[in-house]
Design a protein around this motif. Structure first.
Motif, mmCIF file in Angstrom:
data_model
loop_
_atom_site.group_PDB
_atom_site.id
_atom_site.type_symbol
_atom_site.label_atom_id
_atom_site.label_comp_id
_atom_site.label_asym_id
_atom_site.label_seq_id
_atom_site.Cartn_x
_atom_site.Cartn_y
_atom_site.Cartn_z
ATOM 1 N N UNK A 382 -0.042 -9.362 -2.157
ATOM 2 C CA UNK A 382 1.027 -9.471 -3.166
ATOM 3 C C UNK A 382 0.927 -8.354 -4.191
ATOM 4 N N UNK A 383 2.046 -7.724 -4.489
ATOM 5 C CA UNK A 383 2.156 -6.750 -5.581
ATOM 6 C C UNK A 383 2.989 -7.393 -6.693
ATOM 7 N N UNK A 384 2.532 -7.228 -7.930
ATOM 8 C CA UNK A 384 3.263 -7.808 -9.070
ATOM 9 C C UNK A 384 4.692 -7.281 -9.082
ATOM 10 N N UNK A 385 5.650 -8.212 -9.238
ATOM 11 C CA UNK A 385 7.067 -7.842 -9.146
ATOM 12 C C UNK A 385 7.932 -8.980 -9.669
ATOM 13 N N UNK A 386 9.200 -8.652 -9.934
ATOM 14 C CA UNK A 386 10.164 -9.696 -10.257
ATOM 15 C C UNK A 386 10.684 -10.298 -8.958
ATOM 16 N N UNK A 387 10.842 -11.636 -8.975
ATOM 17 C CA UNK A 387 11.270 -12.312 -7.764
ATOM 18 C C UNK A 387 12.042 -13.564 -8.165
ATOM 19 N N UNK A 388 12.977 -13.967 -7.308
ATOM 20 C CA UNK A 388 13.713 -15.201 -7.549
ATOM 21 C C UNK A 388 12.907 -16.371 -7.015
ATOM 22 N N UNK A 389 12.589 -17.292 -7.896
ATOM 23 C CA UNK A 389 11.779 -18.463 -7.533
ATOM 24 C C UNK A 389 12.727 -19.649 -7.405
ATOM 25 N N UNK A 390 12.644 -20.338 -6.287
ATOM 26 C CA UNK A 390 13.514 -21.482 -5.999
ATOM 27 C C UNK A 390 12.772 -22.778 -6.292
ATOM 28 N N UNK A 391 13.422 -23.667 -7.054
ATOM 29 C CA UNK A 391 12.884 -24.995 -7.355
ATOM 30 C C UNK A 391 13.502 -25.976 -6.342
ATOM 31 N N UNK A 392 12.632 -26.514 -5.527
ATOM 32 C CA UNK A 392 13.096 -27.291 -4.378
ATOM 33 C C UNK A 392 13.407 -28.738 -4.775
ATOM 34 N N UNK A 393 14.302 -29.321 -3.987
ATOM 35 C CA UNK A 393 14.610 -30.736 -4.175
ATOM 36 C C UNK A 393 13.400 -31.555 -3.738
ATOM 37 N N UNK A 394 13.255 -32.777 -4.299
ATOM 38 C CA UNK A 394 14.223 -33.500 -5.148
ATOM 39 C C UNK A 394 14.187 -33.016 -6.597
ATOM 40 N N UNK A 395 15.276 -33.340 -7.330
ATOM 41 C CA UNK A 395 15.355 -32.980 -8.752
ATOM 42 C C UNK A 395 14.374 -33.855 -9.517
ATOM 43 N N UNK A 396 13.529 -33.272 -10.392
ATOM 44 C CA UNK A 396 12.532 -34.078 -11.111
ATOM 45 C C UNK A 396 13.200 -35.023 -12.117
ATOM 46 N N UNK A 397 12.503 -36.103 -12.414
ATOM 47 C CA UNK A 397 13.057 -37.091 -13.339
ATOM 48 C C UNK A 397 13.167 -36.544 -14.764
ATOM 49 N N UNK A 398 12.322 -35.585 -15.117
ATOM 50 C CA UNK A 398 12.345 -35.044 -16.475
ATOM 51 C C UNK A 398 13.222 -33.800 -16.580
ATOM 52 N N UNK A 399 14.226 -33.683 -15.720
ATOM 53 C CA UNK A 399 15.036 -32.465 -15.690
ATOM 54 C C UNK A 399 15.679 -32.182 -17.049
ATOM 55 N N UNK A 400 16.029 -33.247 -17.802
ATOM 56 C CA UNK A 400 16.682 -33.036 -19.102
ATOM 57 C C UNK A 400 15.770 -32.288 -20.067
ATOM 58 N N UNK A 401 14.450 -32.450 -19.875
ATOM 59 C CA UNK A 401 13.511 -31.742 -20.751
ATOM 60 C C UNK A 401 13.452 -30.256 -20.465
ATOM 61 N N UNK A 402 13.996 -29.851 -19.333
ATOM 62 C CA UNK A 402 13.880 -28.438 -18.926
ATOM 63 C C UNK A 402 15.178 -27.661 -19.109
ATOM 64 N N UNK A 403 16.205 -28.287 -19.719
ATOM 65 C CA UNK A 403 17.462 -27.558 -19.902
ATOM 66 C C UNK A 403 17.254 -26.297 -20.759
ATOM 67 N N UNK A 404 16.531 -26.480 -21.854
ATOM 68 C CA UNK A 404 16.234 -25.337 -22.747
ATOM 69 C C UNK A 404 14.790 -24.948 -22.545
ATOM 70 N N UNK A 405 14.591 -23.862 -21.821
ATOM 71 C CA UNK A 405 13.249 -23.450 -21.483
ATOM 72 C C UNK A 405 12.579 -22.754 -22.674
ATOM 73 N N UNK A 406 11.313 -23.096 -22.922
ATOM 74 C CA UNK A 406 10.625 -22.459 -24.049
ATOM 75 C C UNK A 406 10.342 -20.981 -23.733
#
Length: 406
Positions: A382-406
């Motif tokens: 692996x070489x350090x790089x920008x990459x699109x990371x996919x969050x796989x289903x199922x949708x987590x129960x705490x999804x509302x906490x992640x709307x505004x990412x810190x």
């Protein structure tokens, strides 16, 4: 015989005709009125015939005017003379000695003038110079002093015997007005160096308009897909009116202050919508079909249990598992939100959020950072790089906490 008698009678008549006729004289002195008949022609002769004695400084008044006692009075059938006795006038001069003079003047001012005192209008005399002298008297004199007054580089001289600068300026017809002030101040005594300055002060008030910048705030929007942003409301600056007070002294501006601000129109916030709508999608990455609910562009680095060249090793993750390929780490705030989340990272494969890398941001100061785990025996490709990371289903129960990412 007849001729001799005629000559004798004629001589007697002529002798009688040449004798002075007595005249009536009234002398007013020491509260008395004395009357006598006299053939004297001068005041001193008449006074002597009345057995009166003139003392040094006494004055004889005839027809309202002082007369010389040794000069014949004008021809008249009767005379009224007034004798003004000299009295003692004690002079108390501020800042000087006291002295006494004998005077028969009618007023204080006349007595001082006859004694050789040059009086200025600004001198203070108590009692005043017009006061009649009726007996022994004490006079308080406060002599005036000349001062130089400077007003906007123009100088003028004036005299004053006042006790303070404010009194002196008022007596000179130059009282301080409005915001004007003096140097020294008006409550101070007159200066020894003789210099006083008036500072002309002017103040003006102007109104100025100033914009109030608007703020930007975020609002969650169910109409937008998660991680999408859109402008919901445009910002509008506000308007405030300020009073600006400008002060000038002798024509030179010395200060400018803002006072009395008032908001005419408050600013309107710019509202940025942050998406919360979850959309499930499928795609093929690296030949693998995946189903995901979120995709984020992250900077991806890698880590292994042991630091190369040292004996420092950390085999365990924050979740209690071992560091290996498939265990990935987020910065600490993200780890709290996504621990256990299943991911797919192109070029790396499937991963699970099991660790935090102990940091708050990456080297770029961003929280958008993922650390890809490898075991010590894995081949790191692996070489350090920008990459699109996919969050796989199922949708987590705490999804509302992640709307505004810190």
């Amino acid at each position: 015989m007849k001729s001799f008698l005629w000559l004798f009678i004629t001589g007697v008549v002529l002798l009688v005709a040449c004798q002075p006729n007595p005249r009536s004289v009234t002398i007013l002195v020491d509260g008395q009125s004395l009357r006598l008949m006299t053939t004297g022609h001068t005041a001193v002769e008449m006074i002597a015939e009345a057995d009166l004695i003139l003392q040094p400084g006494d004055r004889v008044i005839y027809l309202g005017q002082p007369v010389r006692v040794d000069v014949p009075l004008p021809q008249a059938s009767a005379y009224t003379l007034s004798i003004r006795r000299a009295v003692t006038m004690t002079l108390l001069i501020l800042g000087g000695d006291s002295l006494q003079i004998q005077t028969s003047a009618q007023t204080v001012g006349q007595a001082l003038s006859e004694a050789g005192f040059h009086l200025y209008p600004a001198d203070r005399i108590a009692p005043p110079s017009g006061t009649p002298i009726l007996g022994d008297l004490t006079i308080n004199i406060r002599p005036s002093t000349e001062y130089i007054l400077t007003i906007q580089n123009h100088q003028q001289a004036f005299r004053s015997s006042a006790s303070t600068i404010g009194q002196a300026l008022t007596e000179a017809g130059l009282p301080l007005t409005a915001l004007d002030y003096s140097l020294p101040s008006e409550s101070e005594p007159l200066p020894n160096d003789g210099h006083i300055q008036i500072i002309n002060v002017e103040e003006s008030i102007t109104l100025s308009q100033n914009t109030i910048p608007y703020n930007t705030r975020a609002e969650l929007s169910a109409d937008l897909e998660i991680d999408q942003q859109a402008l919901i409301q445009g910002g509008e600056p506000g308007l405030k009116i300020s009073r600006l007070r400008t002060r000038s002294e002798d024509g030179v501006q010395v200060s400018q202050t803002t006072e009395g601000e008032g908001i005419v129109r408050p600013p309107q916030d710019q509202v940025l919508g942050i998406g919360t709508k979850i959309v499930i999608r499928t795609t093929v990455v690296d030949g693998i079909s995946i189903e995901y609910w979120r995709a984020l562009r992250l900077y991806a680095t890698y880590y292994i249990p042991c630091i190369p060249g040292t004996t420092i090793c950390h085999y365990g993750t924050s979740s209690g598992t071992r560091v290996r390929k498939g265990a990935v780490a987020f910065v600490y705030p993200w780890y709290l939100l996504f621990a256990g989340e299943q991911l797919y990272i192109p070029g790396y494969g499937f991963g699970t959020v099991e660790d935090n890398n102990g940091a708050l941001t990456n080297a770029f100061g961003s929280t958008y950072w993922i650390d890809l785990g490898y075991s010590q025996t894995d081949d790191v490709d692996w070489d350090s790089q920008y990459v699109t990371v996919y969050f796989l289903t199922p949708v987590p129960a705490n999804v509302a906490d992640t709307y505004l990412l810190p």
